[in-house]
Design a protein around this motif. Sequence first.
Motif, PDB file in Angstrom:
ATOM      1  N   GLU A  29       0.777  -1.169  -0.304  1.00  0.00           N
ATOM      2  CA  GLU A  29      -0.003  -0.043  -0.015  1.00  0.00           C
ATOM      3  C   GLU A  29       0.845   1.304   0.096  1.00  0.00           C
ATOM      4  O   GLU A  29       0.636   2.258  -0.681  1.00  0.00           O
ATOM      5  N   ASN A  30       1.854   1.275   0.831  1.00  0.00           N
ATOM      6  CA  ASN A  30       2.771   2.141   0.922  1.00  0.00           C
ATOM      7  C   ASN A  30       3.660   2.525  -0.567  1.00  0.00           C
ATOM      8  O   ASN A  30       3.737   3.717  -1.031  1.00  0.00           O
ATOM      9  N   ARG A  31       3.994   1.510  -1.341  1.00  0.00           N
ATOM     10  CA  ARG A  31       4.644   1.688  -2.482  1.00  0.00           C
ATOM     11  C   ARG A  31       3.797   2.264  -3.400  1.00  0.00           C
ATOM     12  O   ARG A  31       3.786   3.013  -4.186  1.00  0.00           O
ATOM     13  N   LEU A  32       2.484   1.539  -3.504  1.00  0.00           N
ATOM     14  CA  LEU A  32       1.376   2.078  -4.302  1.00  0.00           C
ATOM     15  C   LEU A  32       0.850   3.584  -4.117  1.00  0.00           C
ATOM     16  O   LEU A  32       1.029   4.382  -5.089  1.00  0.00           O
ATOM     17  N   GLU A  33       0.870   4.030  -2.802  1.00  0.00           N
ATOM     18  CA  GLU A  33       0.771   5.322  -2.532  1.00  0.00           C
ATOM     19  C   GLU A  33       1.809   6.210  -3.116  1.00  0.00           C
ATOM     20  O   GLU A  33       1.661   7.335  -3.535  1.00  0.00           O
ATOM     21  N   THR A  34       3.164   5.871  -2.652  1.00  0.00           N
ATOM     22  CA  THR A  34       4.232   6.533  -3.197  1.00  0.00           C
ATOM     23  C   THR A  34       4.114   6.647  -4.708  1.00  0.00           C
ATOM     24  O   THR A  34       4.623   7.868  -5.408  1.00  0.00           O
ATOM     25  N   ARG A  35       4.008   5.595  -5.516  1.00  0.00           N
ATOM     26  CA  ARG A  35       4.023   5.491  -6.929  1.00  0.00           C
ATOM     27  C   ARG A  35       2.984   6.430  -7.558  1.00  0.00           C
ATOM     28  O   ARG A  35       3.092   7.045  -8.492  1.00  0.00           O
ATOM     29  N   GLU A  40       1.269  11.471 -10.246  1.00  0.00           N
ATOM     30  CA  GLU A  40       0.610  12.730 -10.038  1.00  0.00           C
ATOM     31  C   GLU A  40       1.208  13.866 -10.070  1.00  0.00           C
ATOM     32  O   GLU A  40       0.925  14.855 -10.996  1.00  0.00           O
ATOM     33  N   ASN A  41       2.501  13.800  -9.469  1.00  0.00           N
ATOM     34  CA  ASN A  41       3.417  15.036  -9.561  1.00  0.00           C
ATOM     35  C   ASN A  41       3.930  14.946 -11.061  1.00  0.00           C
ATOM     36  O   ASN A  41       3.995  16.315 -11.629  1.00  0.00           O
ATOM     37  N   ARG A  42       4.178  14.012 -11.593  1.00  0.00           N
ATOM     38  CA  ARG A  42       4.647  14.022 -13.050  1.00  0.00           C
ATOM     39  C   ARG A  42       3.544  14.556 -13.983  1.00  0.00           C
ATOM     40  O   ARG A  42       3.952  15.354 -14.887  1.00  0.00           O
ATOM     41  N   LEU A  43       2.469  13.965 -13.632  1.00  0.00           N
ATOM     42  CA  LEU A  43       1.079  14.598 -14.462  1.00  0.00           C
ATOM     43  C   LEU A  43       0.836  15.955 -14.433  1.00  0.00           C
ATOM     44  O   LEU A  43       0.852  16.794 -15.317  1.00  0.00           O
ATOM     45  N   GLU A  44       1.226  16.461 -13.126  1.00  0.00           N
ATOM     46  CA  GLU A  44       0.931  17.988 -13.064  1.00  0.00           C
ATOM     47  C   GLU A  44       2.036  18.614 -13.428  1.00  0.00           C
ATOM     48  O   GLU A  44       1.804  19.853 -13.974  1.00  0.00           O
ATOM     49  N   THR A  45       3.230  18.222 -13.447  1.00  0.00           N
ATOM     50  CA  THR A  45       4.420  18.716 -14.005  1.00  0.00           C
ATOM     51  C   THR A  45       4.231  18.862 -15.617  1.00  0.00           C
ATOM     52  O   THR A  45       4.280  20.270 -16.263  1.00  0.00           O
ATOM     53  N   LYS A  46       3.740  17.958 -16.015  1.00  0.00           N
ATOM     54  CA  LYS A  46       3.561  17.729 -17.698  1.00  0.00           C
ATOM     55  C   LYS A  46       2.372  18.793 -17.897  1.00  0.00           C
ATOM     56  O   LYS A  46       2.461  19.537 -18.985  1.00  0.00           O
TER      57      LYS A  46
END
Length: 126
Positions: A29-35, A40-46
């Motif tokens: 779950e932690n890895r999934l949340e991190t991923r 989300e950050n990459r998408l926002e940046t794009k």
Amino acid sequence: MEQETMLKEILKALELHSNHMHTKMQEMENRLETRMEELENRLETKMQEMENGLEAKMQKMGNQLRTEMRQMVENLEEKMNERFNRLETKVDSLRIELSETQETVDFLSSKTLQHERKIRELYRQQ
């Protein structure tokens, strides 16, 4: 009693396995949340990059349109000035012609009057 001990051991083993599964699931779950946060950050940046690119393109197009409009206005003003100058030249030449015609009419009127006086004098002398 041995059965009871065995049952306790099985329960303990199940509990350990359950704890182990819980830990593994928590890690997943932690890895999934991190991923997901990374995505989300990459998408926002794009999206921000695309927005900035579009704004820059729109600004560039706006500037080009302003420049083209300014050039069109300048060309129209230049053409209008040229045509007004031609009209002024024509009007000036018409004024000169009119003035010359008026001078000619004045001269002819003067000559006509002189001739009429002479005719009257000649008529009186008879």
